[in-house]
Structures are given as structure tokens and as C-alpha cells.
Design a protein around this motif. Structure first.
Motif, PDB file in Angstrom:
ATOM      1  N   LEU A 126       0.811  -1.211   0.000  1.00  0.00           N
ATOM      2  CA  LEU A 126       0.000   0.000   0.000  1.00  0.00           C
ATOM      3  C   LEU A 126       0.852   1.271   0.000  1.00  0.00           C
ATOM      4  O   LEU A 126       0.432   2.298  -0.523  1.00  0.00           O
ATOM      5  N   ILE A 127       2.040   1.174   0.581  1.00  0.00           N
ATOM      6  CA  ILE A 127       2.879   2.360   0.692  1.00  0.00           C
ATOM      7  C   ILE A 127       3.195   2.948  -0.680  1.00  0.00           C
ATOM      8  O   ILE A 127       3.236   4.154  -0.855  1.00  0.00           O
ATOM      9  N   ASP A 128       3.358   2.071  -1.678  1.00  0.00           N
ATOM     10  CA  ASP A 128       3.658   2.564  -3.018  1.00  0.00           C
ATOM     11  C   ASP A 128       2.494   3.355  -3.587  1.00  0.00           C
ATOM     12  O   ASP A 128       2.663   4.424  -4.166  1.00  0.00           O
ATOM     13  N   GLU A 129       1.312   2.797  -3.409  1.00  0.00           N
ATOM     14  CA  GLU A 129       0.119   3.485  -3.869  1.00  0.00           C
ATOM     15  C   GLU A 129      -0.025   4.820  -3.157  1.00  0.00           C
ATOM     16  O   GLU A 129      -0.343   5.849  -3.760  1.00  0.00           O
ATOM     17  N   PHE A 130       0.253   4.775  -1.860  1.00  0.00           N
ATOM     18  CA  PHE A 130       0.145   5.993  -1.063  1.00  0.00           C
ATOM     19  C   PHE A 130       1.085   7.074  -1.576  1.00  0.00           C
ATOM     20  O   PHE A 130       0.680   8.219  -1.808  1.00  0.00           O
ATOM     21  N   LEU A 131       2.359   6.702  -1.787  1.00  0.00           N
ATOM     22  CA  LEU A 131       3.341   7.698  -2.236  1.00  0.00           C
ATOM     23  C   LEU A 131       3.013   8.203  -3.629  1.00  0.00           C
ATOM     24  O   LEU A 131       3.146   9.393  -3.924  1.00  0.00           O
ATOM     25  N   ALA A 132       2.543   7.300  -4.484  1.00  0.00           N
ATOM     26  CA  ALA A 132       2.257   7.703  -5.857  1.00  0.00           C
ATOM     27  C   ALA A 132       1.087   8.684  -5.904  1.00  0.00           C
ATOM     28  O   ALA A 132       1.106   9.655  -6.650  1.00  0.00           O
ATOM     29  N   LYS A 133       0.053   8.426  -5.084  1.00  0.00           N
ATOM     30  CA  LYS A 133      -1.134   9.260  -5.171  1.00  0.00           C
ATOM     31  C   LYS A 133      -1.004  10.560  -4.411  1.00  0.00           C
ATOM     32  O   LYS A 133      -1.631  11.554  -4.743  1.00  0.00           O
ATOM     33  N   SER A 134      -0.222  10.546  -3.315  1.00  0.00           N
ATOM     34  CA  SER A 134      -0.235  11.722  -2.453  1.00  0.00           C
ATOM     35  C   SER A 134       0.859  12.726  -2.817  1.00  0.00           C
ATOM     36  O   SER A 134       0.807  13.857  -2.350  1.00  0.00           O
ATOM     37  N   ASN A 135       1.843  12.318  -3.616  1.00  0.00           N
ATOM     38  CA  ASN A 135       2.969  13.186  -3.978  1.00  0.00           C
ATOM     39  C   ASN A 135       3.694  13.738  -2.759  1.00  0.00           C
ATOM     40  O   ASN A 135       4.170  14.869  -2.775  1.00  0.00           O
ATOM     41  N   ILE A 136       3.734  12.962  -1.722  1.00  0.00           N
ATOM     42  CA  ILE A 136       4.404  13.455  -0.514  1.00  0.00           C
ATOM     43  C   ILE A 136       5.900  13.233  -0.642  1.00  0.00           C
ATOM     44  O   ILE A 136       6.351  12.179  -1.062  1.00  0.00           O
ATOM     45  N   SER A 137       6.653  14.255  -0.284  1.00  0.00           N
ATOM     46  CA  SER A 137       8.102  14.110  -0.361  1.00  0.00           C
ATOM     47  C   SER A 137       8.612  13.547   0.964  1.00  0.00           C
ATOM     48  O   SER A 137       7.854  13.315   1.886  1.00  0.00           O
ATOM     49  N   THR A 138       9.901  13.371   1.049  1.00  0.00           N
ATOM     50  CA  THR A 138      10.493  12.750   2.235  1.00  0.00           C
ATOM     51  C   THR A 138      10.150  13.529   3.508  1.00  0.00           C
ATOM     52  O   THR A 138      10.224  14.752   3.533  1.00  0.00           O
ATOM     53  N   CYS A 139       9.797  12.797   4.536  1.00  0.00           N
ATOM     54  CA  CYS A 139       9.529  13.456   5.806  1.00  0.00           C
ATOM     55  C   CYS A 139      10.850  13.723   6.510  1.00  0.00           C
ATOM     56  O   CYS A 139      11.777  12.920   6.439  1.00  0.00           O
ATOM     57  N   VAL A 140      10.943  14.863   7.187  1.00  0.00           N
ATOM     58  CA  VAL A 140      12.207  15.194   7.825  1.00  0.00           C
ATOM     59  C   VAL A 140      12.402  14.424   9.129  1.00  0.00           C
ATOM     60  O   VAL A 140      13.516  14.093   9.503  1.00  0.00           O
ATOM     61  N   ASP A 141      11.345  14.168   9.854  1.00  0.00           N
ATOM     62  CA  ASP A 141      11.506  13.408  11.085  1.00  0.00           C
ATOM     63  C   ASP A 141      10.272  12.537  11.331  1.00  0.00           C
ATOM     64  O   ASP A 141       9.311  12.561  10.572  1.00  0.00           O
TER      65      ASP A 141
END
Lengths: 136, 185
Positions: free
Chosen positions: B59-74
Motif C-alpha cells: 500500500l505504501i507505493d500506492e500511497f506515495l504515488a497518489k499523495s505526492n508526498i516528499s520525504t519526511c524530515v523526522d
């Protein structure tokens, strides 16, 4: 509130899955047994009548002295909600049945409840008794 | 230039959805079947967690692909993203994050509403069951895929009479990314 009332849910296989004495009269051991007996005897009549009508609520199908049996037959899997009562408050009884039916459906939707098994939920019991106080 | 991150609401509005009752009852049927097959409540908890884990790592892949969220700092930002975007996107509910410890490695995600538990009432025989254990597995699996080893436990559960669902997230360690090959090969 009526002085005597005994409510029972009978599953498709004629097994009681829920019982409650909901009358205001003090409970007597032998009366409970008698109520079960009367309701059990009424099952045959229910079976005969249920197929002759499309109504779910069958009122006063059987009587024993001053006690009357009313029944509500659910459509889906032929579960019977049976009430033994000594009042003549048909509207109240009908509302009672309808609301208990709704409660019963909710407990059927609980994935952890096996259809046809005994309803042990205390939440259900509390709700039914509250409805009995309200309508009967 | 990367597209801007989308909010959970925006994504949720655009994905295909199923009827909530169908979803709830399907999940109920899975739990019911597990209880029948495995008999032990503890085993069911484990199995649900494992199933969730297997969902999470995909699911994480789908999540990253759809949300366009960049790397979290912490880890704090990570927890916020899970609660505000992740839960909204896949379950349609918003969670909140609280109870941080001073080191910033442990926090609670609190769910006020949970579509999985409609209709459900735990019978006496299943008192030890964590009905929603699949959710903790999903979060654990998803975080593991972005190099965070976490430990997730249920602290509060509405089915056990609490007022909300509370997931305790504990960051065990950040796993550095490893390459399976050497530069000179």
C-alpha cells in the motif's frame, strides 16, 4: 406496563435464542416454566398461520387463560419473536416487535455472532428490556 | 518539478469507493473465518497483524504515488502524514496524533471513528481479540518499506469499552538503505 409478559426469540430450528421475563409482576419459578411451555405450544400455530398471510405481525394467535400469544415472524430466515402478554395494547406490541426486530438485525450483522446461536449480548438485553418498559 | 502534495480529502474524493457496509461485513467475515480456523484468539491477532503487514508493504507505493508526498524530515512529520493523509485516503476517517514522548520516537494515533467496527460487539469468548489489528499491521508494513522499524500496539479500543481507538507507535530504529550490489561490480 403489563403485569405479565414473557418475550422469546425462537430460531429457525425451533431453538430459543433469547428469553426475557419483561413483566412487572414478581418472578415466580414455575410461572417462567409455564410461559415457556405456552410459547412452545404456540409454535405449531405460528407455522400454520405464517404461510397464509404476508403480514409479519400475527396478533393474538393463541391464548391460555388470560394470557395471549402474539408473534412477529421475520422474513429472512424465519426467526420468530414471540411475546406472551396479558394486555390488549396491540399498537404498543407492534412497535415493540418492530424495534426489537431492528435490534435483532443489528446483532445478526455482528460478524462475531453466529446466526442461530444464543444471543448473550448484555447490550441487547438492556435494550430489549428498555423497549418493553416503553411499549408494553 | 514535482507536483505539490495532495491532501487526504482530495485523494479520498477521487478514488473508487465501495459501500461501507460491504467493506465492514467483508472484514468481519475475514475475522470470523480466522477465529474459526485458528481457534486461539492470540493466533488470530498475529494473523491479522501479518495480513496487515502484507497489505502495508504494498500500500505504501500506492500511497506515495497518489499523495505526492516528499520525504519526511523526522518521525513527527511521518506520524502526522499517516494520521492526516494515510487514514483519510484509505479509510475515509481522520486521525489525530498526540502524546509524544520527549525523544520524539513514541506517539499515539487516535481514531475517533472506525468503519471496521460498525455492528461489532465482542462476545465473552473473544475478549482478548484486537479486532482492528490489521490496521496496526498496515502501518507497520508501510513504515518498514520506508526504512523505519516500528512497534505498534493498541492502547485503547472502543470494543473494549474505551472512548476511542488509540494506536501507540514506537520507532525502534531507522534502517539505512542497503544496496544489494557493490559499486565496482
Amino acid at each position: 406496563m403489563t403485569s405479565t409478559a414473557c418475550f422469546m426469540i425462537v430460531s429457525r430450528n425451533d431453538i430459543p435464542i433469547y428469553e426475557a421475563e419483561v413483566g412487572a409482576a414478581p418472578k415466580k419459578e414455575e410461572a417462567v416454566h409455564q410461559h415457556q411451555f405456552i410459547l412452545h405450544a404456540a409454535l405449531d400455530i405460528v407455522q400454520d398461520i405464517a404461510w397464509t398471510t404476508s403480514a409479519m405481525f400475527l396478533k393474538s394467535i393463541d391464548r391460555f387463560n388470560d394470557l395471549v400469544v402474539s408473534v412477529y415472524v421475520t422474513a429472512a430466515i424465519h426467526t420468530r419473536l414471540m411475546l406472551l402478554h396479558d394486555s390488549r395494547n396491540d399498537d404498543g406490541i407492534k412497535s415493540f416487535f418492530q424495534e426489537v426486530h431492528e435490534l435483532y438485525i443489528k446483532s445478526l450483522l455482528n460478524p462475531l455472532y453466529l446466526p442461530g446461536s444464543r444471543i448473550k449480548s448484555s447490550h441487547f438485553d438492556t435494550k430489549v428490556r428498555a423497549l418493553a418498559r416503553k411499549y408494553l | 518539478m514535482a507536483p505539490p502534495p495532495r491532501s487526504g480529502d482530495a485523494i479520498f474524493a477521487n478514488v473508487d469507493r465501495v459501500n461501507a457496509e460491504l467493506f465492514t461485513l467483508t472484514y468481519g467475515a475475514i475475522v470470523r473465518q480466522l477465529l474459526t480456523d485458528l481457534e486461539e484468539v492470540d493466533e488470530v491477532n498475529k494473523q491479522l497483524d501479518q495480513m496487515g503487514y502484507n497489505i502495508g508493504i504494498r500500500l505504501i507505493d500506492e500511497f506515495l504515488a497518489k499523495s505526492n508526498i516528499s520525504t519526511c524530515v523526522d518521525f513527527k512529520e511521518t506520524a502526522e502524514v499517516i494520521a492526516k493523509v494515510g487514514f483519510k485516503m484509505f479509510l475515509g476517517v481522520t486521525a489525530s496524533v498526540s502524546n509524544w514522548d520527549p525523544e520524539g520516537t513514541t506517539c499515539s494515533i487516535i481514531l475517533e471513528d472506525n468503519p471496521l467496527v460498525d455492528f461489532v460487539e465482542l462476545p465473552d469468548t473473544c475478549q482478548g481479540l484486537y479486532y482492528c489489528n490489521i490496521l496496526s499491521g498496515v502501518v507497520r508494513g508501510a513504515l518498514e518499506m520506508v526504512s523505519m522499524k516500528t512497534e505498534i500496539t493498541w492502547v485503547r479500543d472502543m470494543l473494549r469499552g474505551d472512548d476511542a481507538f488509540e494506536l501507540r507507535l514506537k520507532l525502534l530504529k531507522q534502517v539505512p538503505e542497503e544496496y544489494p550490489y557493490k559499486d565496482d561490480e
